[in-house]
Design a protein around this motif. Structure first.
Motif, PDB file in Angstrom:
ATOM      1  N   LYS A  21       0.811  -1.220   0.000  1.00 57.55           N
ATOM      2  CA  LYS A  21       0.000   0.000   0.000  1.00 57.55           C
ATOM      3  C   LYS A  21       0.846   1.272   0.000  1.00 57.55           C
ATOM      4  CE  LYS A  21      -3.879  -2.277   2.268  1.00 57.55           C
ATOM      5  NZ  LYS A  21      -4.654  -2.471   3.507  1.00 57.55           N
ATOM      6  N   GLN A  22       2.151   1.090  -0.171  1.00 57.85           N
ATOM      7  CA  GLN A  22       3.105   2.212  -0.229  1.00 57.85           C
ATOM      8  C   GLN A  22       3.003   3.102   1.013  1.00 57.85           C
ATOM      9  OE1 GLN A  22       2.257   4.079  -4.058  1.00 57.85           O
ATOM     10  NE2 GLN A  22       3.545   2.586  -5.126  1.00 57.85           N
ATOM     11  N   LEU A  23       2.947   2.444   2.169  1.00 56.72           N
ATOM     12  CA  LEU A  23       2.837   3.166   3.432  1.00 56.72           C
ATOM     13  C   LEU A  23       4.048   2.933   4.346  1.00 56.72           C
ATOM     14  CD1 LEU A  23      -0.912   2.464   4.327  1.00 56.72           C
ATOM     15  CD2 LEU A  23       0.051   4.598   3.469  1.00 56.72           C
ATOM     16  N   LEU A  24       5.066   2.248   3.833  1.00 63.81           N
ATOM     17  CA  LEU A  24       6.224   1.936   4.662  1.00 63.81           C
ATOM     18  C   LEU A  24       7.200   3.112   4.661  1.00 63.81           C
ATOM     19  CD1 LEU A  24       7.568  -0.167   6.455  1.00 63.81           C
ATOM     20  CD2 LEU A  24       8.722  -1.070   4.417  1.00 63.81           C
ATOM     21  N   SER A  25       7.085   3.967   5.665  1.00 54.36           N
ATOM     22  CA  SER A  25       7.959   5.133   5.786  1.00 54.36           C
ATOM     23  C   SER A  25       9.343   4.714   6.268  1.00 54.36           C
ATOM     24  CB  SER A  25       7.366   6.134   6.774  1.00 54.36           C
ATOM     25  OG  SER A  25       7.315   5.564   8.073  1.00 54.36           O
ATOM     26  N   SER A  26      10.306   5.611   6.124  1.00 51.74           N
ATOM     27  CA  SER A  26      11.667   5.342   6.592  1.00 51.74           C
ATOM     28  C   SER A  26      11.688   5.153   8.103  1.00 51.74           C
ATOM     29  CB  SER A  26      12.594   6.493   6.194  1.00 51.74           C
ATOM     30  OG  SER A  26      13.900   6.263   6.653  1.00 51.74           O
ATOM     31  N   SER A  27      10.876   5.921   8.827  1.00 50.63           N
ATOM     32  CA  SER A  27      10.854   5.797  10.282  1.00 50.63           C
ATOM     33  C   SER A  27      10.261   4.451  10.712  1.00 50.63           C
ATOM     34  CB  SER A  27      10.054   6.943  10.906  1.00 50.63           C
ATOM     35  OG  SER A  27       8.728   6.970  10.428  1.00 50.63           O
ATOM     36  N   LEU A  28       9.249   3.960   9.982  1.00 47.09           N
ATOM     37  CA  LEU A  28       8.687   2.655  10.310  1.00 47.09           C
ATOM     38  C   LEU A  28       9.675   1.536   9.998  1.00 47.09           C
ATOM     39  CD1 LEU A  28       4.884   2.516   9.379  1.00 47.09           C
ATOM     40  CD2 LEU A  28       5.958   1.896  11.547  1.00 47.09           C
ATOM     41  N   LEU A  29      10.374   1.654   8.867  1.00 45.75           N
ATOM     42  CA  LEU A  29      11.366   0.641   8.536  1.00 45.75           C
ATOM     43  C   LEU A  29      12.459   0.612   9.593  1.00 45.75           C
ATOM     44  CD1 LEU A  29      12.510  -1.528   6.788  1.00 45.75           C
ATOM     45  CD2 LEU A  29      13.427   0.219   5.245  1.00 45.75           C
ATOM     46  N   ARG A  30      12.852   1.792  10.068  1.00 45.16           N
ATOM     47  CA  ARG A  30      13.852   1.858  11.132  1.00 45.16           C
ATOM     48  C   ARG A  30      13.338   1.134  12.388  1.00 45.16           C
ATOM     49  NH1 ARG A  30      13.844   6.950  11.844  1.00 45.16           N
ATOM     50  NH2 ARG A  30      15.197   7.357  10.040  1.00 45.16           N
ATOM     51  N   TYR A  31      12.065   1.326  12.670  1.00 39.32           N
ATOM     52  CA  TYR A  31      11.455   0.671  13.830  1.00 39.32           C
ATOM     53  C   TYR A  31      11.498  -0.853  13.686  1.00 39.32           C
ATOM     54  CZ  TYR A  31       7.708  -0.970  16.929  1.00 39.32           C
ATOM     55  OH  TYR A  31       6.983  -1.644  17.866  1.00 39.32           O
ATOM     56  N   PHE A  32      11.145  -1.361  12.510  1.00 43.31           N
ATOM     57  CA  PHE A  32      11.122  -2.804  12.308  1.00 43.31           C
ATOM     58  C   PHE A  32      12.529  -3.403  12.302  1.00 43.31           C
ATOM     59  CE2 PHE A  32       6.898  -1.868  10.236  1.00 43.31           C
ATOM     60  CZ  PHE A  32       6.154  -2.479  11.229  1.00 43.31           C
ATOM     61  N   VAL A  33      13.488  -2.683  11.722  1.00 46.40           N
ATOM     62  CA  VAL A  33      14.866  -3.170  11.743  1.00 46.40           C
ATOM     63  C   VAL A  33      15.379  -3.226  13.183  1.00 46.40           C
ATOM     64  CG1 VAL A  33      17.248  -2.622  11.081  1.00 46.40           C
ATOM     65  CG2 VAL A  33      15.413  -2.445   9.398  1.00 46.40           C
ATOM     66  N   THR A  34      14.993  -2.231  13.977  1.00 47.04           N
ATOM     67  CA  THR A  34      15.358  -2.240  15.398  1.00 47.04           C
ATOM     68  C   THR A  34      14.727  -3.437  16.104  1.00 47.04           C
ATOM     69  OG1 THR A  34      15.548   0.176  15.435  1.00 47.04           O
ATOM     70  CG2 THR A  34      15.262  -0.937  17.539  1.00 47.04           C
ATOM     71  N   LEU A  35      13.441  -3.706  15.817  1.00 44.77           N
ATOM     72  CA  LEU A  35      12.771  -4.872  16.402  1.00 44.77           C
ATOM     73  C   LEU A  35      13.491  -6.166  16.037  1.00 44.77           C
ATOM     74  CD1 LEU A  35       8.877  -4.512  16.032  1.00 44.77           C
ATOM     75  CD2 LEU A  35      10.215  -4.536  18.124  1.00 44.77           C
ATOM     76  N   ALA A  36      14.033  -6.216  14.824  1.00 45.53           N
ATOM     77  CA  ALA A  36      14.683  -7.439  14.345  1.00 45.53           C
ATOM     78  C   ALA A  36      15.876  -7.835  15.205  1.00 45.53           C
ATOM     79  CB  ALA A  36      15.131  -7.262  12.894  1.00 45.53           C
ATOM     80  N   THR A  37      16.480  -6.874  15.903  1.00 42.19           N
ATOM     81  CA  THR A  37      17.614  -7.211  16.770  1.00 42.19           C
ATOM     82  C   THR A  37      17.181  -8.084  17.949  1.00 42.19           C
ATOM     83  OG1 THR A  37      17.366  -5.188  18.108  1.00 42.19           O
ATOM     84  CG2 THR A  37      18.799  -5.068  16.167  1.00 42.19           C
ATOM     85  N   ASP A  38      15.886  -8.086  18.266  1.00 42.45           N
ATOM     86  CA  ASP A  38      15.369  -8.936  19.340  1.00 42.45           C
ATOM     87  C   ASP A  38      14.906 -10.299  18.837  1.00 42.45           C
ATOM     88  OD1 ASP A  38      15.784  -7.066  21.382  1.00 42.45           O
ATOM     89  OD2 ASP A  38      13.854  -6.092  20.990  1.00 42.45           O
ATOM     90  N   PHE A  39      14.997 -10.524  17.515  1.00 39.86           N
ATOM     91  CA  PHE A  39      14.560 -11.788  16.926  1.00 39.86           C
ATOM     92  C   PHE A  39      15.670 -12.388  16.066  1.00 39.86           C
ATOM     93  CE2 PHE A  39      10.710  -9.500  17.960  1.00 39.86           C
ATOM     94  CZ  PHE A  39       9.839 -10.483  18.404  1.00 39.86           C
ATOM     95  N   ARG A  40      16.879 -12.329  16.582  1.00 41.04           N
ATOM     96  CA  ARG A  40      18.030 -12.826  15.810  1.00 41.04           C
ATOM     97  C   ARG A  40      17.935 -14.319  15.545  1.00 41.04           C
ATOM     98  NH1 ARG A  40      22.218  -9.103  15.531  1.00 41.04           N
ATOM     99  NH2 ARG A  40      21.998  -7.290  16.903  1.00 41.04           N
ATOM    100  N   GLU A  41      17.292 -15.064  16.445  1.00 47.04           N
ATOM    101  CA  GLU A  41      17.222 -16.512  16.260  1.00 47.04           C
ATOM    102  C   GLU A  41      16.413 -16.890  15.024  1.00 47.04           C
ATOM    103  OE1 GLU A  41      13.854 -15.844  19.389  1.00 47.04           O
ATOM    104  OE2 GLU A  41      15.556 -14.769  18.528  1.00 47.04           O
ATOM    105  N   TYR A  42      15.581 -15.961  14.534  1.00 46.91           N
ATOM    106  CA  TYR A  42      14.788 -16.208  13.329  1.00 46.91           C
ATOM    107  C   TYR A  42      15.380 -15.540  12.093  1.00 46.91           C
ATOM    108  CZ  TYR A  42      11.368 -17.497  16.902  1.00 46.91           C
ATOM    109  OH  TYR A  42      10.739 -18.075  17.973  1.00 46.91           O
ATOM    110  N   ASN A  43      16.515 -14.876  12.273  1.00 46.72           N
ATOM    111  CA  ASN A  43      17.139 -14.159  11.157  1.00 46.72           C
ATOM    112  C   ASN A  43      16.143 -13.184  10.523  1.00 46.72           C
ATOM    113  OD1 ASN A  43      19.360 -13.539   9.618  1.00 46.72           O
ATOM    114  ND2 ASN A  43      19.122 -15.252   8.190  1.00 46.72           N
ATOM    115  N   LEU A  44      15.406 -12.486  11.380  1.00 48.34           N
ATOM    116  CA  LEU A  44      14.325 -11.625  10.913  1.00 48.34           C
ATOM    117  C   LEU A  44      14.829 -10.498  10.026  1.00 48.34           C
ATOM    118  CD1 LEU A  44      11.394 -10.711  10.859  1.00 48.34           C
ATOM    119  CD2 LEU A  44      11.742  -9.589  13.073  1.00 48.34           C
ATOM    120  N   PHE A  45      15.979  -9.923  10.346  1.00 51.21           N
ATOM    121  CA  PHE A  45      16.486  -8.806   9.546  1.00 51.21           C
ATOM    122  C   PHE A  45      16.649  -9.216   8.085  1.00 51.21           C
ATOM    123  CE2 PHE A  45      20.192  -6.730   7.591  1.00 51.21           C
ATOM    124  CZ  PHE A  45      19.715  -5.430   7.538  1.00 51.21           C
TER     125      PHE A  45
END
Length: 309
Positions: free
Chosen positions: A245-269
């Motif tokens: 839907k073209q709604l993924l802002s840079s700030s939201l992507l930054r948020y999700f990449v930050t979240l990915a550091t807590d899910f390293r066991e799933y290689n989320l990043f």
């Protein structure tokens, strides 16, 4: 008479609390409702303890989730959605307490405004509940639109699962992802809001959530692997929806990449970067951000500690 509101309550081995919850529903000022109690395959005495209520008040209906819906909260709620007759839909949990004005105020807001949902405040309680309700109808409110999706996702404007009444149209093309065992409402509600509908948020507490370690949220924060894996899957579904839907802002992507550091066991990043099909330059940029985040977080915490000294 056709019910105006359908309450959907999934239940699983909650015989200890469910009667108190159903009593709070029965005490609603607004009376034109049906309550669909969907049993998710529990093995306790739930049906026995609620039998007197089912017999006395025909607005309560008890169903067992059929095998055509996946076991779990999302599948049970989807079954309830397919049974619902009301113009408005609301989800209640089987161990919480509902404010007597909940349905009344939400129906009034949805009837007088050109809105598709009514969000309200939710408080939590431990052990015994204090029934000293506040009955004022004086409260502030504001409209919620697609522009608030980011606030919903980062929990700045939380959409608690039992703190929103929806117009049934919101579920015409939207359902819970039944394979999710955690964060399913976070994923669904952000998907609905991103569809460019408008709702209203009122600053009044109309629901009270019981806190205990056996809840899905409690299990997630206790690192239950099923709940954690579900949150990871929900994150990927949310990102895909925002991308489409073209709604993924840079700030939201930054948020999700930050979240990915807590899910390293799933290689989320890596899964996020692959899903977004980023350019080589963007990949390098976000890889650097991801790799250096723990160090930057440690420096930030150190500075914060020194400021307090």
């Amino acid at each position: 008479m056709k019910p105006k509101v359908t309450i959907i309550m999934a239940t699983y081995n909650r015989s200890k609390y469910i009667v108190e919850t159903l009593n709070s529903i029965q005490s609603q000022v607004f009376t034109n409702w049906e309550c669909l109690i969907i049993d998710d395959g529990g093995s306790d005495t739930t049906i026995d303890v609620i039998a007197p209520l089912l017999e006395k008040d025909r607005r309560f209906h008890f169903f067992k989730r059929p095998d055509t819906y996946i076991k779990g909260l999302p599948g049970s709620r989807n079954y309830g959605l397919d049974l619902a007759k009301g113009d408005f839909i609301i989800f209640f949990d089987d161990d919480d307490i509902v404010h007597p004005q909940n349905l009344e105020i939400c129906v009034e807001e949805l009837s007088k405004q050109n809105v598709f949902f009514c969000r309200y405040l939710r408080n939590v309680f431990f052990d015994d509940f204090d029934y000293n309700f506040e009955f004022s109808k004086e409260y502030t409110s504001f409209f919620v639109t697609k522009s608030h999706v980011e606030k919903l996702l980062i929990n700045e404007l939380p959409f608690n699962s039992c703190a929103v009444m929806w117009h049934r149209e919101c579920f015409k093309e939207n359902r819970f992802e039944e394979h999710l065992m955690y964060a399913e409402e976070w994923e669904l509600y952000s998907r609905i809001l991103s569809s460019d509908i408008k709702g209203i948020s009122i600053e009044k507490c109309l629901f009270f959530g019981r806190k205990h370690a056996n809840s899905n949220t409690g299990e997630f924060y206790n690192n239950n692997p099923i709940r954690r894996a579900s949150k990871k899957e929900a994150i990927l579904l949310v990102i895909k929806n925002l991308k489409d839907k073209q709604l993924l802002s840079s700030s939201l992507l930054r948020y999700f990449v930050t979240l990915a550091t807590d899910f390293r066991e799933y290689n989320l990043f890596t899964q996020i970067i692959t899903l977004l099909e980023l350019s080589i330059f963007e990949r390098i940029k976000w890889q650097f951000f991801y790799s250096t985040f723990p160090l930057r977080l440690s420096v930030y915490k150190l500075k914060k500690t020194f400021r307090k000294i």
